[in-house]
Each structure stands twice: as structure tokens, then as C-alpha cells.
Motif scaffolding. Structure first.
Motif, mmCIF file in Angstrom:
data_model
loop_
_atom_site.group_PDB
_atom_site.id
_atom_site.type_symbol
_atom_site.label_atom_id
_atom_site.label_comp_id
_atom_site.label_asym_id
_atom_site.label_seq_id
_atom_site.Cartn_x
_atom_site.Cartn_y
_atom_site.Cartn_z
ATOM 1 N N GLU A 86 4.650 2.623 11.812
ATOM 2 C CA GLU A 86 3.643 3.972 11.165
ATOM 3 C C GLU A 86 3.676 4.537 9.621
ATOM 4 O OE1 GLU A 86 1.288 7.615 12.473
ATOM 5 O OE2 GLU A 86 1.533 5.857 14.199
ATOM 6 N N HIS A 87 5.016 4.921 9.788
ATOM 7 C CA HIS A 87 5.400 5.338 8.978
ATOM 8 C C HIS A 87 5.623 4.389 7.289
ATOM 9 C CE1 HIS A 87 6.310 9.153 6.181
ATOM 10 N NE2 HIS A 87 7.929 8.444 5.809
ATOM 11 N N LYS A 88 6.449 3.069 8.319
ATOM 12 C CA LYS A 88 6.470 2.102 6.858
ATOM 13 C C LYS A 88 4.963 1.860 6.178
ATOM 14 C CE LYS A 88 6.897 -2.246 5.619
ATOM 15 N NZ LYS A 88 6.146 -3.888 6.480
ATOM 16 N N GLU A 130 2.937 4.409 5.542
ATOM 17 C CA GLU A 130 1.966 4.877 4.731
ATOM 18 C C GLU A 130 2.714 5.354 3.655
ATOM 19 O OE1 GLU A 130 1.177 8.406 8.563
ATOM 20 O OE2 GLU A 130 3.051 8.283 8.054
ATOM 21 N N THR A 131 4.480 4.502 3.542
ATOM 22 C CA THR A 131 4.977 4.853 2.586
ATOM 23 C C THR A 131 4.661 3.755 1.631
ATOM 24 O OG1 THR A 131 7.365 5.430 4.127
ATOM 25 C CG2 THR A 131 7.425 4.181 2.077
ATOM 26 N N GLU A 132 4.103 2.611 2.280
ATOM 27 C CA GLU A 132 3.658 1.599 1.011
ATOM 28 C C GLU A 132 1.813 2.416 0.231
ATOM 29 O OE1 GLU A 132 3.981 -2.943 3.586
ATOM 30 O OE2 GLU A 132 2.495 -1.681 4.342
ATOM 31 N N THR A 174 15.918 11.266 5.707
ATOM 32 C CA THR A 174 14.847 10.873 4.348
ATOM 33 C C THR A 174 13.817 11.851 4.536
ATOM 34 O OG1 THR A 174 13.860 9.108 5.275
ATOM 35 C CG2 THR A 174 16.197 8.246 5.024
ATOM 36 N N GLU A 175 13.315 11.693 5.306
ATOM 37 C CA GLU A 175 12.466 12.927 5.406
ATOM 38 C C GLU A 175 12.300 13.870 4.322
ATOM 39 O OE1 GLU A 175 9.120 11.372 5.449
ATOM 40 O OE2 GLU A 175 10.339 9.727 6.720
ATOM 41 N N HIS A 176 13.199 14.885 5.119
ATOM 42 C CA HIS A 176 13.269 15.578 4.020
ATOM 43 C C HIS A 176 14.245 15.512 2.456
ATOM 44 C CE1 HIS A 176 14.164 18.727 6.852
ATOM 45 N NE2 HIS A 176 14.611 18.196 8.244
ATOM 46 N N LEU A 177 15.170 14.504 2.224
ATOM 47 C CA LEU A 177 14.902 14.214 1.059
ATOM 48 C C LEU A 177 13.269 13.947 -0.072
ATOM 49 C CD1 LEU A 177 17.438 11.524 -0.410
ATOM 50 C CD2 LEU A 177 15.048 11.922 -1.674
ATOM 51 N N GLU A 178 12.325 13.181 0.866
ATOM 52 C CA GLU A 178 11.661 13.052 0.198
ATOM 53 C C GLU A 178 10.471 14.511 0.175
ATOM 54 O OE1 GLU A 178 9.435 9.051 1.216
ATOM 55 O OE2 GLU A 178 10.554 9.521 2.863
ATOM 56 N N ILE A 179 10.791 14.970 1.179
ATOM 57 C CA ILE A 179 9.962 16.765 0.992
ATOM 58 C C ILE A 179 10.539 17.568 0.224
ATOM 59 C CG2 ILE A 179 9.328 18.706 2.496
ATOM 60 C CD1 ILE A 179 9.556 16.398 5.020
ATOM 61 N N GLU A 218 2.683 13.950 4.239
ATOM 62 C CA GLU A 218 2.468 12.573 5.388
ATOM 63 C C GLU A 218 4.116 12.831 5.729
ATOM 64 O OE1 GLU A 218 -1.494 10.004 4.466
ATOM 65 O OE2 GLU A 218 0.584 9.100 3.516
ATOM 66 N N GLU A 219 4.677 13.154 4.523
ATOM 67 C CA GLU A 219 6.599 13.486 4.721
ATOM 68 C C GLU A 219 6.468 13.767 5.493
ATOM 69 O OE1 GLU A 219 6.967 10.359 3.939
ATOM 70 O OE2 GLU A 219 6.190 10.665 1.310
ATOM 71 N N GLU A 220 6.025 15.367 5.497
ATOM 72 C CA GLU A 220 6.223 17.025 6.095
ATOM 73 C C GLU A 220 5.493 16.165 7.911
ATOM 74 O OE1 GLU A 220 5.476 20.142 3.415
ATOM 75 O OE2 GLU A 220 3.784 19.685 4.550
HETATM 76 FE FE FE2 Z 1 8.944 9.369 4.084
#
Ligand code: FE2
Ligand code: FE2
Length: 163
Positions: free
Chosen positions: A46-48, A50-52, A108-113, A141-143
Motif C-alpha cells: 500500500e505504501h509503495k 502511495e510512494t509512487e 525511512t518514514e522518520h527521515l521523510e517526515i 501519508e508518511e505519518e
Molecule cells: Fe514513506
């Protein structure tokens, strides 16, 4: 870049996230194939997707500020990917690998956030309102992805993991 202005800093950050998001599309695909836990696999898939969409939103952002999309290497992300390969190459127990991969994805989510929090702030300061909204959409969406991953870790059947 000269690094003299807030605009320079903002554009460097956008390039970094364009690199990160493009890398993560492949990374999330790989993680989805590697785990054998339905909930975690679904979360990665699912997050892949969203990442696109994050990649698409960044392209829209570049367009709105009159720049063409460009990537800038992020060593922090490359390091996380390398750590993952070193761990998985050692043939870990599958439950342990499931938990390692979930934790790696959380990092990776922490990095993106952190990155999107700063980029949204700078877009606001620079008066790019629509751009700020696009970046904030990615941030949200990252959160949500991070919350989902944390719940999956907390709900994991730890009895099945060798102590
Ligand atoms: Fe992400
Ligand atoms: Fe993302």
C-alpha cells in the motif's frame, strides 16, 4: 548550488526527496517480497503505491516552481538500504527479518517526515501556497504509514520469534 538563499535550501531539499521517493518505490517492492506476514506485506504494498504518488506530487511541485525534476543523492537513505542488505544477506530467521524490515521502514518514514516538515515550512515562508499543500499531503501519508508500521510491530506475535 550556491547555498546562499532559502530558495537554494528548499530546492536542494526537493531534489533530495525526489531521490528518496524514487529509491523507496523499489525498496518497498523488495521489502514486500521479502516478508511473509500478510499485514506487513499489505502495508509495504500500500505504501509503495502511495510512494509512487509522492513522486508524482514532487514532479508537480517542480513544475509549479518552474524547475525540472532532479535527484540529489541522500547518503542517509543509501546507508539504511545497505544496512538492510547486510542483515538480510546473513540469512536471518524469517520472523526476525519481518521485524527488521518493519523497523527499517519506520526509519525511512522518520527521515521523510523530518524532510517534508521542513520543506512544507520553507514553501510557506517562500509564499508557495499550493506547493506547501502538495508537500503536506505527502507528509500526512508518511505519518499515517509510520503509525501503521508501529501498530504492526506492537501487534506482532512475538511468541513466534526465537528469544
Ligand atoms: Fe514513506
Ligand atoms: Fe514518501
Amino acid at each position: 548550488m550556491s547555498g546562499d538563499t532559502l530558495t537554494d535550501l528548499f530546492q536542494e531539499g526537493l531534489k533530495e526527496m525526489y531521490y528518496v521517493e524514487n529509491q523507496l518505490v523499489d525498496v518497498l517492492e523488495e521489502l514486500g517480497e521479502e516478508v511473509d506476514h500478510d499485514g506487513i506485506e499489505d502495508a509495504f504494498r500500500e505504501h509503495k503505491e502511495e510512494t509512487e504518488e509522492h513522486v508524482n506530487r514532487l514532479e508537480e511541485v517542480f513544475d509549479k516552481i518552474g524547475e525540472s525534476p532532479e535527484k540529489k543523492q541522500v547518503h542517509a537513505l543509501d546507508g539504511l538500504v545497505q544496512d538492510h542488505h547486510e542483515f538480510s544477506d546473513d540469512d536471518p530467521e524469517q520472523n526476525v527479518l519481518n521485524l527488521f524490515d518493519t523497523a527499517a521502514a519506520e526509519k525511512t518514514e522518520h527521515l521523510e517526515i523530518a524532510a517534508y516538515g521542513n520543506l512544507t515550512f520553507m514553501a510557506d515562508k517562500l509564499g508557495h501556497d499550493e506547493v506547501a499543500d502538495l508537500l503536506e499531503a505527502n507528509l500526512r501519508e508518511e505519518e499515517e504509514a509510520l503509525d501503521k508500521l508501529k501498530s504492526l510491530t506492537e501487534e506482532y506475535d512475538v511468541e513466534s520469534v526465537p528469544a
